[in-house]
Motif scaffolding. Structure first.
Motif, short mmCIF file in Angstrom:
data_model
loop_
_atom_site.label_atom_id
_atom_site.label_comp_id
_atom_site.label_asym_id
_atom_site.label_seq_id
_atom_site.Cartn_x
_atom_site.Cartn_y
_atom_site.Cartn_z
N THR A 141 0.92 -1.24 -0.02
CA THR A 141 0.16 0.09 0.06
C THR A 141 0.87 1.33 0.11
N ARG A 145 -3.10 4.04 -2.68
CA ARG A 145 -3.33 2.81 -3.70
C ARG A 145 -2.95 1.68 -2.90
N ASN A 146 -3.85 0.44 -3.17
CA ASN A 146 -3.56 -0.61 -2.41
C ASN A 146 -3.34 -1.67 -3.68
N ASN A 147 -2.30 -2.82 -3.34
CA ASN A 147 -2.42 -3.88 -4.41
C ASN A 147 -2.84 -4.96 -3.60
N ASN A 148 -3.89 -5.57 -4.17
CA ASN A 148 -4.74 -6.63 -3.73
C ASN A 148 -4.42 -8.07 -4.44
N SER A 188 -4.68 -3.80 -8.69
CA SER A 188 -4.26 -2.58 -7.92
C SER A 188 -5.28 -1.58 -8.09
N LYS A 231 -9.23 1.24 -11.02
CA LYS A 231 -8.12 0.20 -10.93
C LYS A 231 -6.91 0.34 -11.83
N THR A 268 3.81 -3.72 -7.92
CA THR A 268 4.17 -3.48 -6.25
C THR A 268 4.02 -2.07 -5.89
N ARG A 269 4.41 -1.95 -4.67
CA ARG A 269 4.21 -0.52 -4.12
C ARG A 269 5.02 0.47 -4.71
N TYR A 314 3.14 3.43 -15.17
CA TYR A 314 3.30 2.06 -14.45
C TYR A 314 4.58 1.29 -15.02
#
Length: 231
Positions: free
Chosen positions: A75, A95-98, A131, A148, A191-192, A208
């Motif tokens: 995150t 931003r969260n990576n789920n 994400s 997303k 990733t983060r 990205y």
């Protein structure tokens, strides 16, 4: 005659189901990258919470069911005042990576009568990585924008085993310790540190730098399961 056959069939199914039972529980898991994933994201840790439901076949050392997992493996929050042209207010970007997973579970229990219950396990299913971002003025205000950044899914499997230890005070409850190896198809994910905002490009754009790798993990988990959970 037909009614009699149907009645006998119903009684047979009801008796069989009564003699068998379900096992339900939950786990906390930690995934450590190995092989190609370790090369791609060496220090990323994959924590998840999962729920599991198993069906034990009557008089057989076999259990089958489903496990569903969810976790956030990274995150990032930053405050910027250059997100929207013409506005100089501060906005928070979270931003969260789920990580989500759904797996069919198959277990074999070498011993069903010992106090400690060992098992070997195979899981087959899919992983889904995505994400998400949310933009808002402050944590207490409504979201201005959400969406997303990236998402991908792939076939996956796990192989491993563990042991169950009876829990005093919980009828049918057992502490479950488990280790497995996970592998599957290639996935594209963030990733983060893989997202940057470029305020001077156009009206502002996100850049990205995705990773591409199978989700190869050594998963260590601890949880509680309850036998005959719905009696």
């Amino acid at each position: 005659m037909r009614k009699s056959i149907l009645l006998l069939l119903f009684l047979g199914i009801a008796t069989s189901l009564k003699a068998q039972f379900f096992i339900a529980g939950g786990h906390f898991k930690g995934g450590i990258p190995v092989s190609k994933l370790k090369q791609a994201v060496d220090k990323t840790f994959f924590p998840t919470l999962s729920g599991i439901l198993l069906y034990e076949f009557y008089a057989q050392p076999i259990q089958a069911g489903l496990e569903v997992s969810y976790g956030i493996y990274g995150t990032k929050m930053e405050v910027r005042n250059d997100l929207y042209p013409g506005f100089v207010e501060d906005f928070r970007i979270r931003r969260n990576n789920n990580y989500t997973s759904g797996m069919a579970v198959f277990r074999y229990l070498p011993s069903m009568t010992s106090k400690l219950t060992p098992f070997v396990e195979i899981q087959v299913g899919a992983n889904y990585l995505y994400s998400r971002f949310k933009i808002r003025p402050t944590i207490f205000e409504d979201v201005v924008e959400a969406g997303k950044d990236m998402q991908d899914w792939a076939f996956a499997y796990k192989v491993g085993g563990g042991i169950q230890v009876p829990l005093p005070g919980i009828d049918g409850g057992k502490l479950e310790l488990r280790v497995n190896y996970q592998d599957g198809g290639n996935m594209q994910f963030l990733t983060r540190g893989d997202t940057n905002y470029l305020p001077d490009k156009g009206d502002g754009e996100f850049e990205y730098k995705p990773r591409n790798s199978p989700l190869q993990l050594i998963n260590v988990s601890v949880g509680i399961v309850v036998y005959d959970a719905f009696r």
